[in-house]
Design a protein around this motif. Sequence first.
Motif, PDB file in Angstrom:
ATOM      1  N   CYS A 669      44.121  48.094   8.963  1.00 41.19           N
ATOM      2  CA  CYS A 669      43.920  46.969   9.890  1.00 41.19           C
ATOM      3  C   CYS A 669      45.233  46.384  10.396  1.00 41.19           C
ATOM      4  O   CYS A 669      45.284  45.235  10.868  1.00 41.19           O
ATOM      5  N   ALA A 671      48.068  45.076  12.530  1.00 41.34           N
ATOM      6  CA  ALA A 671      48.050  44.580  13.912  1.00 41.34           C
ATOM      7  C   ALA A 671      48.816  45.484  14.863  1.00 41.34           C
ATOM      8  O   ALA A 671      48.533  45.521  16.077  1.00 41.34           O
ATOM      9  N   SER A 672      49.767  46.246  14.331  1.00 40.99           N
ATOM     10  CA  SER A 672      50.562  47.108  15.206  1.00 40.99           C
ATOM     11  C   SER A 672      49.720  48.223  15.820  1.00 40.99           C
ATOM     12  O   SER A 672      50.126  48.834  16.823  1.00 40.99           O
ATOM     13  N   ILE A 673      48.560  48.515  15.227  1.00 41.00           N
ATOM     14  CA  ILE A 673      47.700  49.558  15.791  1.00 41.00           C
ATOM     15  C   ILE A 673      47.256  49.171  17.198  1.00 41.00           C
ATOM     16  O   ILE A 673      47.248  49.995  18.123  1.00 41.00           O
ATOM     17  N   GLN A 674      46.903  47.899  17.371  1.00 45.00           N
ATOM     18  CA  GLN A 674      46.499  47.441  18.704  1.00 45.00           C
ATOM     19  C   GLN A 674      47.661  47.494  19.680  1.00 45.00           C
ATOM     20  O   GLN A 674      47.478  47.786  20.875  1.00 45.00           O
ATOM     21  N   GLU A 675      48.862  47.239  19.203  1.00 42.36           N
ATOM     22  CA  GLU A 675      50.037  47.319  20.065  1.00 42.36           C
ATOM     23  C   GLU A 675      50.275  48.757  20.518  1.00 42.36           C
ATOM     24  O   GLU A 675      50.645  49.003  21.674  1.00 42.36           O
ATOM     25  N   LEU A 677      47.952  51.071  20.845  1.00 42.85           N
ATOM     26  CA  LEU A 677      46.912  51.370  21.826  1.00 42.85           C
ATOM     27  C   LEU A 677      47.282  50.827  23.203  1.00 42.85           C
ATOM     28  O   LEU A 677      47.073  51.485  24.234  1.00 42.85           O
ATOM     29  N   ALA A 678      47.836  49.620  23.233  1.00 43.02           N
ATOM     30  CA  ALA A 678      48.184  48.996  24.516  1.00 43.02           C
ATOM     31  C   ALA A 678      49.284  49.760  25.230  1.00 43.02           C
ATOM     32  O   ALA A 678      49.385  49.704  26.469  1.00 43.02           O
ATOM     33  N   ARG A 686      44.221  56.388  25.051  1.00 42.44           N
ATOM     34  CA  ARG A 686      43.710  55.276  24.230  1.00 42.44           C
ATOM     35  C   ARG A 686      42.421  55.681  23.510  1.00 42.44           C
ATOM     36  O   ARG A 686      42.221  55.363  22.336  1.00 42.44           O
ATOM     37  N   SER A 690      41.934  55.712  19.534  1.00 47.89           N
ATOM     38  CA  SER A 690      40.881  54.895  18.921  1.00 47.89           C
ATOM     39  C   SER A 690      39.937  55.765  18.098  1.00 47.89           C
ATOM     40  O   SER A 690      39.496  55.374  17.006  1.00 47.89           O
ATOM     41  N   SER A 694      39.002  55.325  14.113  1.00 53.16           N
ATOM     42  CA  SER A 694      37.610  55.178  13.670  1.00 53.16           C
ATOM     43  C   SER A 694      37.246  56.261  12.658  1.00 53.16           C
ATOM     44  O   SER A 694      36.606  55.992  11.630  1.00 53.16           O
ATOM     45  N   CYS A 717      37.849  45.340   9.250  1.00 54.91           N
ATOM     46  CA  CYS A 717      38.999  44.541   9.673  1.00 54.91           C
ATOM     47  C   CYS A 717      38.505  43.221  10.268  1.00 54.91           C
ATOM     48  O   CYS A 717      37.497  43.190  10.977  1.00 54.91           O
TER      49      CYS A 717
END
Length: 718
Positions: A669, A671-675, A677-678, A686, A690, A694, A717
Amino acid sequence: MKKSDLSFLYLFFLGALAVALALSGCARSGPAASEVSDANLVTAGATAPRAIGDSTLQFTVTPRSLLASSEAATDDGALILGLPMSLLGKQNIFGGVITKVSDRNNEDLGMLKLTDLPPVPVIPKLEKDKDGKTQLGLYGCVSGCTPEKETELLVTLPVLSVDDTKQLVMLDLSAVGRDLDLIGMLDPKGQATKLKTRSARTVAVDYSQSTLVFDVESHMVAVNAAEGDALAPETVFTTRWYLKLNSVTDPGFVSRAPVAAAGFFQTQRGSEAKITRFSNNAGPIKYYLKDIPAEFQPSFAAAFEGWNTELQAVLGKKLLSYEFVNADDPRSKLLVPGDVRYNIVAWDLVNRAPYGGLGPSIADQFTGQTFAANVLIQGPHIVDMYRKWFTTGESVHSLTTLGMADAAEQLLLKTKRELQASLAALKSGALTAGKIELKLGHNLAFRVASQRPELEDSLMDRDDFDALPDGETFESYMPGYFQDMLTHELGHNLGLRHNFRGTLGAAQGAPAPGRVSRSIMDYMGRDYRYFDRVGDYDRMAIAYGYAGLEPQHHDWFCTDEDTGAAAKPQSSAECSKEDATDDPFSFFEANLTRSISLLLNRSQPTAPNWTVEDMKTMLTTTISGLLNYAASAEKTGSQWTNFFNKGDRPLAPAQVKGYVLARINAQLCDASIQEVLARKQSQAARDATSRNISELKAKVADIAKEYNIFSSADFGCP
């Protein structure tokens, strides 16, 4: 280990008749005991009778054509063995080893080499069957054996005649081969082996070093081959049967009981288990090293000298001697791995198998004295595999230097998939999967050495063909690798079992020879294995086995059946064959971090090259390694040596479960994972990223279900 041909099995009983061979004479351990000679060798097709033996015991071997018609065997090439009646009623050691498989490409069948019948103490006796015909009965003991225990009839062999004048019992070796078609008995329809027996016969008899040996060839064809089809391709198995007098073992050998602190192989048939090891009372134990390439001979010699250094410190002398024998040496064809008269290390040029090295030994089941040992090295396959790894690694380094990191990853992954597919193909058959058990009758089981976990070389299962070790080339890496491999297999020959607590004693600082583990009997990843050497645990264990010195440390050893697993919460998480540092928990955490980085393709805006499927072996061992701590903490945490007092780790075992869950979720979980993806440059990238995350979470949840301590919801998460 395996795929289709167990034909060799039927050979088993042939050996039985060898039983009578019970040679007399004392054991010799020095160089004289290792002389290689064919002076007593008689092969099928002989045209004249031969007397073979020594000054104390004489056998006769007679071609069928020279016998009276009433004694005639049905096989024109049959060898008729005249067994001295003086051997009747005498204690012998009987067994057999598969020494040859004609199929050079079938990896499953290649793994059947060195399959053996653990030696059985037997006594041959003449008796009458229910029809009044004379037979040779082989009486022995299968388990719980003592010299005084009443024996049971294990095998009966038909007798052609008894020559009271010459005091010989005449046995037709080829008839024994035909009558004891073990493949037909085990797999009559060829469902497992896909083969059926065409013929079986004894092709050679030999005698030396108080040991009678005879080779039985089993000729197999495909189950769908037409009867009488002379052109049907054959697979031929050769089993070398042997009979030794118990007197060939050292009467001064001191048996030792197993102790928990030092792991040795143990006898299987005696009423009391004894550890197995060589005798150290006579001259050096001689090894012949066959077909070792010149460039690796120094590494093989270093492995022997490494053990000799330790043994000399304990015994005051070197225990092992060795001689390199090349293919053009006339003794080479006589030195067959599995022949109990010799100890052999062979670079296997004949058969392929999915192990790296294999080091089984054979021991007296009353005393534990090892009287024969072998090592098979899958040298050609290993060299090809590692050369490809290094060639790719060098290209990956060049691409990375040029700023082509994505191309470098793609090349590395392509090679990894090819290597793993190659390894998977080696382990795809019924034998490799351990689905076939070889048994003689209801109570005598063969050991498929390559299927035994305590001998298995898990290197071929490792999913770590990744970046090359820093600063290493193929030429600099492989000598250390082969030195480690042979030192490990010789450790098995000396009696030592695997020790998966070795890395807990790794020295601090940069990896270097002798600093990565306290035991050569541990498993090391490719980044470390070329540094492994005899360590402090090995010295302690050898001192117990060979000098009787009690082990000083009782938390340095664990072995195959002790490893942590979902079904074994009583097994310590620190007993792991998948880690490679003195801090297994941190090692597994670092592996998870690296796996997630590859699944994200963290440094690139493009879609990831790696998938969860590519990393399933690594992920399974990594997540299992972490979860073993959560599962076993309450039962074993108080005995852990390398987990507590590091960073923020809990001191109370009851708190470990929550700590492990939190550490796994911290990575899943992050937070850098979302960064990441962006930053991907396209929706497709993306989506692929993702999907990887998953599938990773689903993989973790599936593994956790086996432990029954966490639910899928625990890995969510916020």
